[in-house]
Enzyme design. Structure first.
Site, PDB file in Angstrom:
ATOM      1  N   ASP A 290      46.538  33.924  44.842  1.00  0.00           N
ATOM      2  CA  ASP A 290      45.608  32.974  44.585  1.00  0.00           C
ATOM      3  C   ASP A 290      45.182  31.849  45.380  1.00  0.00           C
ATOM      4  O   ASP A 290      44.167  31.143  45.111  1.00  0.00           O
ATOM      5  CB  ASP A 290      45.691  32.646  43.061  1.00  0.00           C
ATOM      6  CG  ASP A 290      45.515  33.851  41.947  1.00  0.00           C
ATOM      7  OD1 ASP A 290      44.802  34.691  42.370  1.00  0.00           O
ATOM      8  OD2 ASP A 290      46.034  33.392  40.869  1.00  0.00           O
ATOM      9  N   ARG A 321      37.172  39.056  46.776  1.00  0.00           N
ATOM     10  CA  ARG A 321      37.400  37.522  47.332  1.00  0.00           C
ATOM     11  C   ARG A 321      37.623  37.773  48.974  1.00  0.00           C
ATOM     12  O   ARG A 321      37.116  36.640  49.632  1.00  0.00           O
ATOM     13  CB  ARG A 321      38.664  36.938  46.678  1.00  0.00           C
ATOM     14  CG  ARG A 321      38.386  36.565  45.545  1.00  0.00           C
ATOM     15  CD  ARG A 321      39.820  35.977  44.780  1.00  0.00           C
ATOM     16  NE  ARG A 321      39.340  35.378  43.424  1.00  0.00           N
ATOM     17  CZ  ARG A 321      40.501  34.749  42.734  1.00  0.00           C
ATOM     18  NH1 ARG A 321      41.549  34.976  42.911  1.00  0.00           N
ATOM     19  NH2 ARG A 321      39.908  34.052  41.235  1.00  0.00           N
TER      20      ARG A 321
END
EC number: 2.5.1.19
Length: 407
Positions: A290, A321
């Site tokens: 993350d 992402r």
């Protein structure tokens, strides 16, 4: 809402109070639903945690968790042990594209009743709660740790506990250990030896108050701010523990390479720009994916290269992402290449001004790019997406001298 971010400050000194860890809070909310005599303090005020609370407290059959991936995984497991209750778990259009078959297959191994309402392997799900007697299940070890944690969190309520065997090389060990330590903290016996995790049945537990540590993922954006600022810049963040359960606490070590020191004082950390960064960062972020976006953007802002690996789970987050980073860093003038597992950023000396950063309904895209305002004006599109994990982000950014204007 789009925001234009600019900086008028060279040296920042401030105190930022960050709300409780979303990862810890969502685990504890589920445990609190199983054992109501748990009291939580400093819980996360994120959208994801609000969605968890609403879903756990609602008696409605249809539970819509919107974009909250953690809630989808944890609630899928939770609903299987709510005897006699039938629910339908659904979410946003993106949530319906995020795979959940690995978790559903594991729950079915245990005897749970879970059906797909639309596309096989994806939400929405129809779940009928029942008493689960079986206690052994196996799972590939390189899957999202949230699948594993979802099983572990309901384990003490299974009639015979749980013995979970992980096959292969284990991903995101810190998040698994966080779940097990929280189980231990509420009085549930749990062990992790080799590739086998065992959790004992616990019908009742003693009443207790648990204070949630502040979120290290949220702290990452201020590490980036300090890294991109002048030497001597200092920000104090609270409330944090040196012996954190959160995998993203590796930030302190990683940002040393980017010139930022971390000092623990009481329940806070003081982060300070001490010197220039290394010329290149090489990191395997398997255990803390993350923070990959924050690190990549920081490196670009500093003009240093980076090679980040262990990122395969980023493909199935709120957006892909890795592709999102490649696209948006490219707008700023970066040279980026990605694979299914890695991101490589070439050193760069120039940053394009006034780039419009698309956020892809992903809170971390908005927050990871915001610190670049210390280098050039930047526009963050759909900036309200930050509420998913950090409701006060833009206000906190203003408080340290970054100009935030709606456009």
């Amino acid at each position: 809402m789009d925001l234009l971010l600019e900086s008028s400050v060279c040296n920042l000194q401030n105190v930022i109070r960050i709300s409780g860890s979303k990862s810890e809070t969502n685990r504890l909310l589920l445990l609190q639903a199983l054992y109501p005599n748990i009291v939580l303090e400093n819980s996360s005020d994120s959208d994801d945690s609000k969605v968890m609370i609403k879903a756990l407290q609602s008696d409605e059959v249809l539970k819509d968790i919107h974009h909250a991936g953690t809630a989808m995984r944890f609630l899928t497991a939770f609903c299987t042990v709510q005897e006699g209750k039938e629910v339908i778990l659904t979410g946003s259009s993106r949530m319906k594209e995020r795979p959940i078959q690995i978790l559903v297959d594991a729950l079915r191994q245990l005897g749970a009743l879970v059906e797909y309402e639309e596309k096989e392997g994806y939400p929405p799900l129809r779940i009928t709660g029942k008493k689960i007697i079986k206690n052994k299940v196996s799972l590939k070890a390189d899957v999202s740790s949230q699948y594993i944690s979802a099983l572990l969190l309901i384990a003490p309520k299974l009639e015979n506990g749980l013995e979970l065997t992980l096959e292969g090389s284990i991903t995101s060990v810190p998040y698994i250990k966080m779940t097990l330590q929280l189980l231990n903290e509420i009085g549930v016996r749990a062990s992790f030896e080799g590739n086998v995790i065992k959790v004992s049945h616990a019908e009742k537990i003693a009443s207790r108050v648990i204070t949630v540590e502040s979120d290290w993922s949220s702290a990452s954006y201020f590490y980036s701010v300090v890294a991109l600022s002048a030497i001597g810049t200092e920000i104090k963040l609270s409330s944090y523990k040196q012996s954190s359960l959160q995998g993203d606490s590796i930030l302190a070590e990683i940002y040393e390479e980017l010139g930022v020191s971390t000092t623990f004082v009481d329940d806070s950390v003081i982060i300070k720009k001490e010197n220039v960064s290394k010329k290149e960062i090489n990191r395997n972020l398997n255990a803390s994916p993350d923070i990959a976006q924050t690190i990549a953007v920081t490196c670009f802002g500093l003009g240093v290269g980076c090679h980040l690996t262990g990122l395969h789970t980023l493909k199935i987050k709120e957006t892909d992402r890795l592709e999102a980073l490649k696209n948006e860093l490219g707008k700023l003038g970066a040279s980026v290449s990605v694979t299914n597992d890695s991101l490589t950023l070439a050193p760069s000396s120039e940053i394009n001004k006034n780039a419009h950063i698309k956020t892809y309904q992903d809170h971390r895209m908005a927050m990871a790019f915001a610190p670049l305002a210390l280098k050039v004006p930047v526009v963050i599109e759909d900036a309200e997406v930050v509420s998913k994990s950090y409701t006060n982000f833009w206000e906190d950014l203003k408080s340290i001298g970054i100009i935030v204007n709606p456009i």
